[in-house]
Write a protein that holds these residues in place. Structure first.
Motif, mmCIF file in Angstrom:
data_model
loop_
_atom_site.group_PDB
_atom_site.id
_atom_site.type_symbol
_atom_site.label_atom_id
_atom_site.label_comp_id
_atom_site.label_asym_id
_atom_site.label_seq_id
_atom_site.Cartn_x
_atom_site.Cartn_y
_atom_site.Cartn_z
ATOM 1 N N HIS A 10 7.675 80.847 34.498
ATOM 2 C CA HIS A 10 6.908 79.872 33.709
ATOM 3 C C HIS A 10 6.298 80.532 32.393
ATOM 4 C CE1 HIS A 10 5.808 76.351 36.403
ATOM 5 N NE2 HIS A 10 5.934 77.421 37.368
ATOM 6 N N TYR A 106 -0.803 86.807 30.194
ATOM 7 C CA TYR A 106 -1.239 86.277 31.872
ATOM 8 C C TYR A 106 -2.021 87.105 32.471
ATOM 9 C CZ TYR A 106 -1.050 84.902 36.397
ATOM 10 O OH TYR A 106 -1.351 84.481 37.640
ATOM 11 N N ASN A 110 -8.357 85.632 38.040
ATOM 12 C CA ASN A 110 -9.133 84.978 37.240
ATOM 13 C C ASN A 110 -9.969 85.734 36.140
ATOM 14 O OD1 ASN A 110 -8.787 82.395 38.595
ATOM 15 N ND2 ASN A 110 -10.493 83.319 40.023
ATOM 16 N N ILE A 112 -10.423 87.302 32.477
ATOM 17 C CA ILE A 112 -10.282 86.773 31.240
ATOM 18 C C ILE A 112 -10.827 87.845 30.387
ATOM 19 C CG2 ILE A 112 -10.495 84.309 31.446
ATOM 20 C CD1 ILE A 112 -13.395 84.169 30.348
ATOM 21 N N ARG A 118 -7.668 80.745 23.605
ATOM 22 C CA ARG A 118 -7.128 79.231 23.945
ATOM 23 C C ARG A 118 -6.566 79.286 25.014
ATOM 24 N NH1 ARG A 118 -2.892 75.863 22.538
ATOM 25 N NH2 ARG A 118 -1.498 77.748 21.762
ATOM 26 N N ILE A 119 -6.750 78.223 25.802
ATOM 27 C CA ILE A 119 -6.023 78.065 27.187
ATOM 28 C C ILE A 119 -4.718 77.252 27.122
ATOM 29 C CG2 ILE A 119 -6.174 77.190 29.524
ATOM 30 C CD1 ILE A 119 -8.066 79.667 28.878
ATOM 31 N N ASP A 121 -1.807 75.793 29.545
ATOM 32 C CA ASP A 121 -1.362 75.660 30.716
ATOM 33 C C ASP A 121 0.211 75.207 30.682
ATOM 34 O OD1 ASP A 121 -0.796 74.744 33.359
ATOM 35 O OD2 ASP A 121 -2.642 73.524 33.588
ATOM 36 N N CYS A 122 0.935 76.212 31.169
ATOM 37 C CA CYS A 122 2.632 75.847 31.281
ATOM 38 C C CYS A 122 2.878 75.945 32.740
ATOM 39 C CB CYS A 122 3.185 76.919 30.478
ATOM 40 S SG CYS A 122 2.948 78.582 30.759
ATOM 41 N N VAL A 124 1.374 77.878 34.792
ATOM 42 C CA VAL A 124 0.318 79.055 34.938
ATOM 43 C C VAL A 124 -0.441 78.974 33.882
ATOM 44 C CG1 VAL A 124 2.052 80.201 36.405
ATOM 45 C CG2 VAL A 124 1.904 80.843 34.114
ATOM 46 N N VAL A 125 -1.642 79.526 34.009
ATOM 47 C CA VAL A 125 -2.723 79.718 32.782
ATOM 48 C C VAL A 125 -2.452 80.794 32.019
ATOM 49 C CG1 VAL A 125 -5.164 79.801 32.281
ATOM 50 C CG2 VAL A 125 -4.365 78.448 34.259
ATOM 51 N N HIS A 127 -3.542 82.878 28.046
ATOM 52 C CA HIS A 127 -4.855 82.944 27.213
ATOM 53 C C HIS A 127 -4.149 83.357 25.736
ATOM 54 C CE1 HIS A 127 -7.908 82.481 30.357
ATOM 55 N NE2 HIS A 127 -6.715 83.100 31.116
#
Length: 133
Positions: A10, A106, A110, A112, A118-119, A121-122, A124-125, A127
């Protein structure tokens, strides 16, 4: 996509769709994203603080992201990392700013950094902590 490599798939797809050049910091022994980018025609470079044996066609420099050789990163539209140590984050962001490249990460689990940027979402998350625009 039952294994953890779906993350790299991803992330690779996202980079391929948005960038022509990228540099991965803290690559370690996981060249999966870099190889996907190279196969898709994205100019990719990789770095790590420890010497690594990159696959053929993948440029590599042993470098410390907290005391970087900024010439190596200039011209990259993106500085990215897959599961970097949280202690690397201030250095990665500062490097991206110094060479005016987007910074997309990536994180492991969880994690961060600060407010998470800025998030994206592709699948997977991701940043984004700095944007060159």
């Amino acid at each position: 996509m039952g294994n953890y490599k779906h993350i790299e798939e991803h992330f690779s797809r996202f980079i391929i769709e948005h960038y022509r050049s990228a540099t991965e910091v803290g690559v370690g022994r996981n060249f999966t994203v870099a190889e996907s980018l190279a196969k898709a025609g994205v100019a990719v470079r990789t770095t790590d603080i420890f010497p690594q044996e990159p696959p053929e066609g993948i440029a590599f420099l042993r470098d410390d992201v907290c005391a970087p050789d900024t010439a190596w990163y200039r011209g990259s539209e993106l500085i990215y990392a897959v599961r970097p140590g949280i202690e690397m984050m201030p250095c990665i962001i500062a490097l991206a700013r110094s060479v005016n490249a987007d910074c997309v990460i990536y994180h492991l689990g969880n994690e961060i950094y600060e407010r998470g940027g800025r998030i994206i979402d592709c699948g997977v998350v991701l940043h984004q902590y700095y944007s060159r625009r």
